[in-house]
Design an enzyme around this catalytic site. Sequence first.
Site, PDB file in Angstrom:
ATOM      1  N   TYR A  72      29.392   3.783 -33.435  1.00 18.24           N
ATOM      2  CA  TYR A  72      30.730   3.357 -33.849  1.00 18.24           C
ATOM      3  C   TYR A  72      31.703   4.543 -33.859  1.00 18.24           C
ATOM      4  O   TYR A  72      32.900   4.353 -34.076  1.00 18.24           O
ATOM      5  CB  TYR A  72      30.739   2.731 -35.260  1.00 18.24           C
ATOM      6  CG  TYR A  72      29.804   1.570 -35.501  1.00 18.24           C
ATOM      7  CD1 TYR A  72      29.216   0.866 -34.457  1.00 18.24           C
ATOM      8  CD2 TYR A  72      29.513   1.163 -36.806  1.00 18.24           C
ATOM      9  CE1 TYR A  72      28.352  -0.199 -34.715  1.00 18.24           C
ATOM     10  CE2 TYR A  72      28.657   0.112 -37.063  1.00 18.24           C
ATOM     11  CZ  TYR A  72      28.079  -0.560 -36.014  1.00 18.24           C
ATOM     12  OH  TYR A  72      27.227  -1.603 -36.287  1.00 18.24           O
ATOM     13  N   HIS A 110      18.973   1.111 -33.403  1.00 22.80           N
ATOM     14  CA  HIS A 110      20.078   0.157 -33.271  1.00 22.80           C
ATOM     15  C   HIS A 110      19.720  -1.083 -32.433  1.00 22.80           C
ATOM     16  O   HIS A 110      20.101  -2.198 -32.785  1.00 22.80           O
ATOM     17  CB  HIS A 110      21.287   0.875 -32.662  1.00 22.80           C
ATOM     18  CG  HIS A 110      22.594   0.277 -33.002  1.00 22.80           C
ATOM     19  ND1 HIS A 110      23.734   1.016 -33.195  1.00 22.80           N
ATOM     20  CD2 HIS A 110      22.972  -1.011 -33.203  1.00 22.80           C
ATOM     21  CE1 HIS A 110      24.741   0.214 -33.488  1.00 22.80           C
ATOM     22  NE2 HIS A 110      24.304  -1.028 -33.495  1.00 22.80           N
ATOM     23  N   LYS A 159      22.691   4.327 -37.774  1.00 28.65           N
ATOM     24  CA  LYS A 159      21.765   3.812 -36.746  1.00 28.65           C
ATOM     25  C   LYS A 159      21.655   4.769 -35.571  1.00 28.65           C
ATOM     26  O   LYS A 159      22.639   5.413 -35.197  1.00 28.65           O
ATOM     27  CB  LYS A 159      22.266   2.448 -36.237  1.00 28.65           C
ATOM     28  CG  LYS A 159      22.645   1.492 -37.350  1.00 28.65           C
ATOM     29  CD  LYS A 159      23.071   0.127 -36.857  1.00 28.65           C
ATOM     30  CE  LYS A 159      23.685  -0.680 -37.988  1.00 28.65           C
ATOM     31  NZ  LYS A 159      25.116  -0.431 -38.203  1.00 28.65           N
ATOM     32  N   ASP A 206      27.810   0.507 -44.254  1.00 30.33           N
ATOM     33  CA  ASP A 206      27.015   0.449 -43.021  1.00 30.33           C
ATOM     34  C   ASP A 206      27.829   1.022 -41.862  1.00 30.33           C
ATOM     35  O   ASP A 206      28.911   0.539 -41.559  1.00 30.33           O
ATOM     36  CB  ASP A 206      26.664  -1.015 -42.718  1.00 30.33           C
ATOM     37  CG  ASP A 206      25.847  -1.152 -41.452  1.00 30.33           C
ATOM     38  OD1 ASP A 206      24.607  -1.178 -41.566  1.00 30.33           O
ATOM     39  OD2 ASP A 206      26.441  -1.227 -40.353  1.00 30.33           O
TER      40      ASP A 206
END
Length: 292
Positions: free
Chosen positions: A53, A111, A78, A48
């Site tokens: 990120y 997200h 996401k 994931d």
Amino acid sequence: MTTNNVNQIQLNTGATIPQVGFGTFQINPATTQKAVEEALELGYRHIDTATAYYNEAGVGAALKASGLARDEVFITTKLRNFDQSPDTARSALEKSLEALGLDHLDLYLIHWPVPSKDLYVPTWKVITDAADEGLITSPGVSNFLVDHLTRILDETGRTPAVNQIEVHPSFSQKALREFCAAHNIVVEAYSPLGQGADLSDPVVTGIADRLGVTPAQVVLAWHIQRGTVVIPKSVNPERMAANLAAADVTLTDADLAAIDALDRADGRIGGDPAVFDWPQTQEDAAARGEGV
Ligand code: A2P
């Protein structure tokens, strides 16, 4: 060490998702490739990540280096908040695919709903169109509350495969999990260990001592037996392996009930989806030195 005991959970798209995945939130982009290679080596088959990120490229590099076939690994990423619009969602998805070196995602999530922007419904249509084209096997959402889920169900008629939300013993989100179950939406827990905070609870440590397993394994087994998908994050190979092996731990009904009782109304650690609205721009994220 590898384990073959991770359940496959059926999604409403007909695809399946390994119930224990490897989460990469807060893994430094520079060390992500190494951590994900280690996770794949240990037997994780579900990774994931998220555009916010900043480590999709590391995940992609690890996948390539692993030599595993594409269909052996379940990959989620996401759509970040500042790409959430019907005008930008499609190109953001294409950029994620490029960063990961993939031609399709197993799961692509909005997200956060960011209700203040009020763009999640048209954005959801873009995501489901991309799924119909084959770029996404299963479209889903993250951090959606009942209100947000109800709107996309009512206004588009398309049900997300997954809702990825904060769930851990001290914030177990029973009502939202029940709503998702009633609508055939699989719940994925992020921060499944309460970012480590729930691991020192005496109820958890007591069960761990009795069973001769770790507190993290007890918490993950609670999620697993409740039917939730978990994505624990660790950069420590021993913990990575132990988290995966939680699939082998069996709790009693009394254990499950004792952990259920740890739920607290104020247990949330992360952002509240009803109001969470940042970063709206890449500049906001850069100013904070991070992205969510
Ligand atoms: P580390 O990466 O040093 O292992 P969550 O998944 O709830 O966000 O929790 C992640 C946090 O919990 C990280 O700080 C991680 O640290 C720690 N963690 C992950 N697995 C374990 C484990 N098995 N035992 C103790 N702490 C863990």
